[in-house]
Scaffold this motif. Structure first.
Motif, PDB file in Angstrom:
ATOM      1  N   ASN A   1       1.326  -1.207  -0.577  1.00  0.00           N
ATOM      2  CA  ASN A   1       0.051   0.272   0.053  1.00  0.00           C
ATOM      3  C   ASN A   1       1.313   1.281   0.224  1.00  0.00           C
ATOM      4  N   ASP A   2       2.454   1.356  -0.599  1.00  0.00           N
ATOM      5  CA  ASP A   2       2.937   2.601  -0.330  1.00  0.00           C
ATOM      6  C   ASP A   2       2.328   2.810  -1.880  1.00  0.00           C
ATOM      7  N   GLN A   3       2.950   4.379  -1.291  1.00  0.00           N
ATOM      8  CA  GLN A   3       1.924   5.293  -2.586  1.00  0.00           C
ATOM      9  C   GLN A   3       3.403   6.251  -2.931  1.00  0.00           C
ATOM     10  N   ILE A   4       4.154   5.361  -4.442  1.00  0.00           N
ATOM     11  CA  ILE A   4       4.710   6.223  -5.100  1.00  0.00           C
ATOM     12  C   ILE A   4       5.053   8.111  -6.494  1.00  0.00           C
ATOM     13  N   VAL A   5       4.863   8.613  -5.588  1.00  0.00           N
ATOM     14  CA  VAL A   5       4.873   9.888  -6.395  1.00  0.00           C
ATOM     15  C   VAL A   5       5.562  10.625  -6.799  1.00  0.00           C
ATOM     16  N   VAL A   6       6.221  10.007  -8.177  1.00  0.00           N
ATOM     17  CA  VAL A   6       7.236  11.383  -8.635  1.00  0.00           C
ATOM     18  C   VAL A   6       7.068  13.014  -9.186  1.00  0.00           C
ATOM     19  N   GLU A   7       7.400  14.018  -8.833  1.00  0.00           N
ATOM     20  CA  GLU A   7       6.920  15.365  -9.351  1.00  0.00           C
ATOM     21  C   GLU A   7       8.011  16.000  -9.152  1.00  0.00           C
ATOM     22  N   GLU A   8       7.266  16.942  -9.973  1.00  0.00           N
ATOM     23  CA  GLU A   8       8.924  18.001 -10.595  1.00  0.00           C
ATOM     24  C   GLU A   8       8.344  19.029  -9.184  1.00  0.00           C
ATOM     25  N   ASP A   9      10.130  19.648  -8.592  1.00  0.00           N
ATOM     26  CA  ASP A   9      10.364  20.726  -8.356  1.00  0.00           C
ATOM     27  C   ASP A   9       9.373  21.386  -8.145  1.00  0.00           C
ATOM     28  N   ARG A  10       9.009  22.050  -7.197  1.00  0.00           N
ATOM     29  CA  ARG A  10       8.111  23.116  -7.951  1.00  0.00           C
ATOM     30  C   ARG A  10       7.952  24.127  -7.327  1.00  0.00           C
ATOM     31  N   ARG A  11       9.271  24.601  -6.638  1.00  0.00           N
ATOM     32  CA  ARG A  11       9.614  25.931  -6.389  1.00  0.00           C
ATOM     33  C   ARG A  11       9.609  26.619  -7.323  1.00  0.00           C
ATOM     34  N   SER A  12       9.851  28.565  -6.979  1.00  0.00           N
ATOM     35  CA  SER A  12       9.763  29.581  -8.184  1.00  0.00           C
ATOM     36  C   SER A  12      10.546  30.165  -7.774  1.00  0.00           C
ATOM     37  N   PHE A  13      11.020  31.225  -8.464  1.00  0.00           N
ATOM     38  CA  PHE A  13      11.494  32.552  -7.864  1.00  0.00           C
ATOM     39  C   PHE A  13      10.529  34.025  -9.142  1.00  0.00           C
ATOM     40  N   THR A  14      10.272  34.979  -8.265  1.00  0.00           N
ATOM     41  CA  THR A  14      10.188  35.613  -9.907  1.00  0.00           C
ATOM     42  C   THR A  14      11.738  37.153 -10.132  1.00  0.00           C
ATOM     43  N   ALA A  15      11.710  37.485 -11.256  1.00  0.00           N
ATOM     44  CA  ALA A  15      12.652  38.385 -12.220  1.00  0.00           C
ATOM     45  C   ALA A  15      11.841  39.636 -12.183  1.00  0.00           C
ATOM     46  N   LEU A  16      12.571  40.429 -12.269  1.00  0.00           N
ATOM     47  CA  LEU A  16      11.839  41.155 -11.997  1.00  0.00           C
ATOM     48  C   LEU A  16      13.054  43.002 -12.365  1.00  0.00           C
ATOM     49  N   GLY A  17      12.908  43.500 -13.083  1.00  0.00           N
ATOM     50  CA  GLY A  17      13.984  45.153 -13.432  1.00  0.00           C
ATOM     51  C   GLY A  17      14.496  44.633 -14.413  1.00  0.00           C
ATOM     52  N   ALA A  18      15.717  45.600 -14.767  1.00  0.00           N
ATOM     53  CA  ALA A  18      16.334  45.699 -16.455  1.00  0.00           C
ATOM     54  C   ALA A  18      16.685  44.172 -16.452  1.00  0.00           C
TER      55      ALA A  18
END
Length: 376
Positions: A239-256
């Motif tokens: 009954n183990d559940q194995i989920v392969v997923e992408e890294d959900r982290r992100s950042f915001t780029a602004l300015g020049a």
């Protein structure tokens, strides 16, 4: 004709006035470095301005976000021969008489196929009744059935085989080529083998994470760590559940920068230099390489160490300043790790504003000459 020239001259003068007014309110991508520095000096804003050095980069390096406890790594390899509720087994009985209780007339052997182990863990065998099967190996169950049949038929010989292991299955979902429910057998007792059984990981390895859910506990590991550290190749449980997923982290780029956007991480540990490059790099026409900021809400513990002591409480607004014109600044930016929800802001150089002023002034002068021509 004269009226037309007057009308054109009037329109041109209005345009000159509009351009002159626009020069007083030039658009820009955001505050300059000096604006942010002045703001950090205002205590009511609660902003801590910190120059990024290799020491600061080390203090702010994030703690590993993926964890796998000993509840997972300490579990031994499951025996694929152990019978469990939900399994299907077959029983074959040989009797030493011509007219046995299980075999047909003229036969010595009886085949009891597809006996399913109920949720109670028992199977039903004719002339024996309910027999406990769950938790036993096929050999142990064979001995139990033979002992119970001995009072019904002389010296019975019994063979037991585990046909299907539906009682010990795991589900594999997410970024694999063939998601589904798979039995734990001799070749798939560990997580790496089960992932291979599911067709392998389809997610980019650099950002692939594996989440394992077991009995209310959740463990996370990076796919790369699974390759590098055999101790993390945990033994599976039913009954183990194995989920392969992408890294959900992100950042915001602004300015020049040429890529103002919310940017997903493309690797496990992304430095400030890599974040700038991923978001499109510095705009060579407008960017100020001495004024690159990383805005972050830092924990009080880290903030106190960054500012050199104090009694800060709760999340703190931090403005980390990077100067790419200095060698130390480049090395510090290479070591400074970007975190989830950071804002990377590249300020404009003062010359950029002057360039726009000059461009508008040139356009204004050109329009002024046009007005003179039309008036004459």
């Amino acid at each position: 004709m004269q009226g037309t020239r007057i009308a054109l001259a009037t329109a041109a003068r209005m345009l000159v006035a509009a351009v002159t007014l626009a020069a007083c309110t030039l658009p820009r991508s955001g505050p300059t470095a000096s604006d942010i520095i002045r703001g950090s000096n205002q205590s009511e804003l609660g902003i801590h301005l910190v120059d990024v050095t290799p020491q600061i980069a080390a203090i702010t390096r994030p703690i590993e976000t993926t964890t796998i406890s000993s509840a997972f790594t300490g579990a031994g390899v499951l025996s694929p021969e152990t019978i469990r509720a939900g399994d299907t087994i077959s029983v074959r009985v040989w009797e030493n008489v011509d007219n046995g209780i299980l075999a047909g007339v003229g036969q010595r052997a009886a085949n009891l196929e597809a006996l399913r182990v109920g949720q109670s863990g028992d199977i039903f065998v004719p002339y024996v009744g309910e027999v406990r099967a769950s938790g036993k190996t096929p050999d142990e169950l064979r001995q139990d059935i033979a002992a119970k049949l001995a009072s019904q038929t002389p010296d019975p010989q019994v063979e037991v085989a585990r046909v299907a292991g539906d009682g010990a299955t795991v589900s594999v979902m997410g970024g694999v080529r063939n998601p589904g429910i798979f039995p734990i057998d001799t070749s798939t007792r560990r997580i790496s083998a089960m992932l291979a059984k599911a067709g392998g990981v389809s997610t980019v390895p650099d950002v692939a994470q594996i989440r394992v859910e077991r009995g209310g506990n959740i463990g996370k590991i990076w796919l790369q760590d699974l390759y590098d550290n055999p101790a993390l190749d945990i033994a599976l449980r039913p009954n183990d559940q194995i989920v392969v997923e992408e890294d959900r982290r992100s950042f915001t780029a602004l300015g020049a920068t040429s890529g103002q956007a919310r940017v997903a991480f493309n690797k496990r540990d992304m430095s400030a230099l890599e974040a700038i490059a991923t978001s499109g790099g510095l705009d060579f026409r407008t960017a100020d390489p001495t004024g690159i900021f990383v805005f972050r809400d830092e924990t009080a513990d880290v903030a106190n160490r960054v500012v050199g002591g104090g009694n800060l409480v709760g999340p703190q607004r931090m403005a980390y300043l990077i100067d790419l014109t200095q060698p130390e600044g480049v090395f510090a930016a290479r070591d400074f790790v970007i975190q989830d929800e950071d804002t990377v802001y590249i300020t404009e150089a003062p010359l950029a504003s002057w360039s726009r002023v000059i461009a508008i002034a040139t356009a204004t002068a050109s329009l002024g000459r046009t007005v003179d021509v039309l008036t004459d």
